[in-house]
Design a protein around this motif. Sequence first.
Motif, mmCIF file in Angstrom:
data_model
loop_
_atom_site.group_PDB
_atom_site.id
_atom_site.type_symbol
_atom_site.label_atom_id
_atom_site.label_comp_id
_atom_site.label_asym_id
_atom_site.label_seq_id
_atom_site.Cartn_x
_atom_site.Cartn_y
_atom_site.Cartn_z
ATOM 1 N N LEU A 197 -9.936 -5.553 2.586
ATOM 2 C CA LEU A 197 -10.928 -6.180 1.715
ATOM 3 C C LEU A 197 -10.428 -6.254 0.282
ATOM 4 C CD1 LEU A 197 -14.111 -4.423 3.138
ATOM 5 C CD2 LEU A 197 -13.239 -6.708 3.689
ATOM 6 N N ARG A 198 -9.811 -5.194 -0.191
ATOM 7 C CA ARG A 198 -9.261 -5.183 -1.546
ATOM 8 C C ARG A 198 -8.140 -6.210 -1.662
ATOM 9 N NH1 ARG A 198 -9.271 -0.975 -5.141
ATOM 10 N NH2 ARG A 198 -11.426 -0.839 -4.426
ATOM 11 N N LEU A 199 -7.301 -6.259 -0.654
ATOM 12 C CA LEU A 199 -6.205 -7.217 -0.646
ATOM 13 C C LEU A 199 -6.748 -8.648 -0.698
ATOM 14 C CD1 LEU A 199 -3.156 -7.455 -0.536
ATOM 15 C CD2 LEU A 199 -3.319 -7.421 1.941
ATOM 16 N N VAL A 253 0.849 -1.189 0.000
ATOM 17 C CA VAL A 253 0.000 0.000 0.000
ATOM 18 C C VAL A 253 0.890 1.247 0.000
ATOM 19 C CG1 VAL A 253 -1.877 1.202 1.149
ATOM 20 C CG2 VAL A 253 -1.729 -1.274 1.311
ATOM 21 N N PRO A 254 1.105 1.826 -1.166
ATOM 22 C CA PRO A 254 1.954 3.017 -1.234
ATOM 23 C C PRO A 254 1.232 4.249 -0.707
ATOM 24 C CG PRO A 254 1.027 2.559 -3.366
ATOM 25 C CD PRO A 254 0.602 1.419 -2.471
ATOM 26 N N SER A 255 1.993 5.273 -0.382
ATOM 27 C CA SER A 255 1.391 6.509 0.125
ATOM 28 C C SER A 255 0.481 7.164 -0.906
ATOM 29 C CB SER A 255 2.484 7.485 0.558
ATOM 30 O OG SER A 255 3.324 7.781 -0.544
ATOM 31 N N ALA A 256 0.652 6.840 -2.189
ATOM 32 C CA ALA A 256 -0.184 7.407 -3.254
ATOM 33 C C ALA A 256 -1.593 6.806 -3.278
ATOM 34 C CB ALA A 256 0.480 7.197 -4.608
ATOM 35 N N LEU A 262 -7.387 4.689 -1.393
ATOM 36 C CA LEU A 262 -8.417 3.809 -0.844
ATOM 37 C C LEU A 262 -8.442 3.982 0.675
ATOM 38 C CD1 LEU A 262 -10.430 1.525 -1.663
ATOM 39 C CD2 LEU A 262 -8.617 -0.090 -1.066
ATOM 40 N N PRO A 263 -9.626 4.177 1.257
ATOM 41 C CA PRO A 263 -9.683 4.320 2.722
ATOM 42 C C PRO A 263 -9.039 3.125 3.423
ATOM 43 C CG PRO A 263 -11.789 4.889 1.737
ATOM 44 C CD PRO A 263 -10.940 4.317 0.633
ATOM 45 N N GLY A 306 -8.665 3.200 -9.693
ATOM 46 C CA GLY A 306 -9.332 4.376 -9.135
ATOM 47 C C GLY A 306 -8.658 4.929 -7.895
ATOM 48 N N CYS A 307 -7.964 4.073 -7.142
ATOM 49 C CA CYS A 307 -7.295 4.554 -5.923
ATOM 50 C C CYS A 307 -5.779 4.591 -6.076
ATOM 51 C CB CYS A 307 -7.688 3.704 -4.714
ATOM 52 S SG CYS A 307 -7.206 1.977 -4.834
#
Length: 128
Positions: free
Chosen positions: A25-27, A12-15, A18-19, A72-73
């Motif tokens: 959940l995405r993972l 999960v990069p700082s960019a 996604l909340p 999108g995120c």
Amino acid sequence: MTRDIVIDQKWVPSACTLPTAEQPLRLAEFDALFAEAVRAVRREERERLRLELVPAPEHAARAAGLTVRENGCCSFFTFTLTVADGGLTLDVRVPPEHVEVLDALQARAETARESNRTGAPAGVRRPA
């Protein structure tokens, strides 16, 4: 029974916009896709990963939906889903500054694919 999902900071990069609450959940969605649909994982270039998927309409639709939402995120990803010659591939590209994210994605795909192949839970390898 639910399983805790550990999120590696490389994943999960700082960019990412996604909340935080939605990230596990995405993972889990990516892990499920990797376990159920990925036949092969190849690093084509430093900044490009190729996933060979089981060629089935449901896998193509699932990969397309997931990658559209992910873009999108994390708009730095470029996803290319290709249906050709009876095969289905998902190419993932990142700019040089996000290669660590691609490394983490590759590791998750390989782990999930292997766990599905051996029948072991993700991250657990059976003895040979």
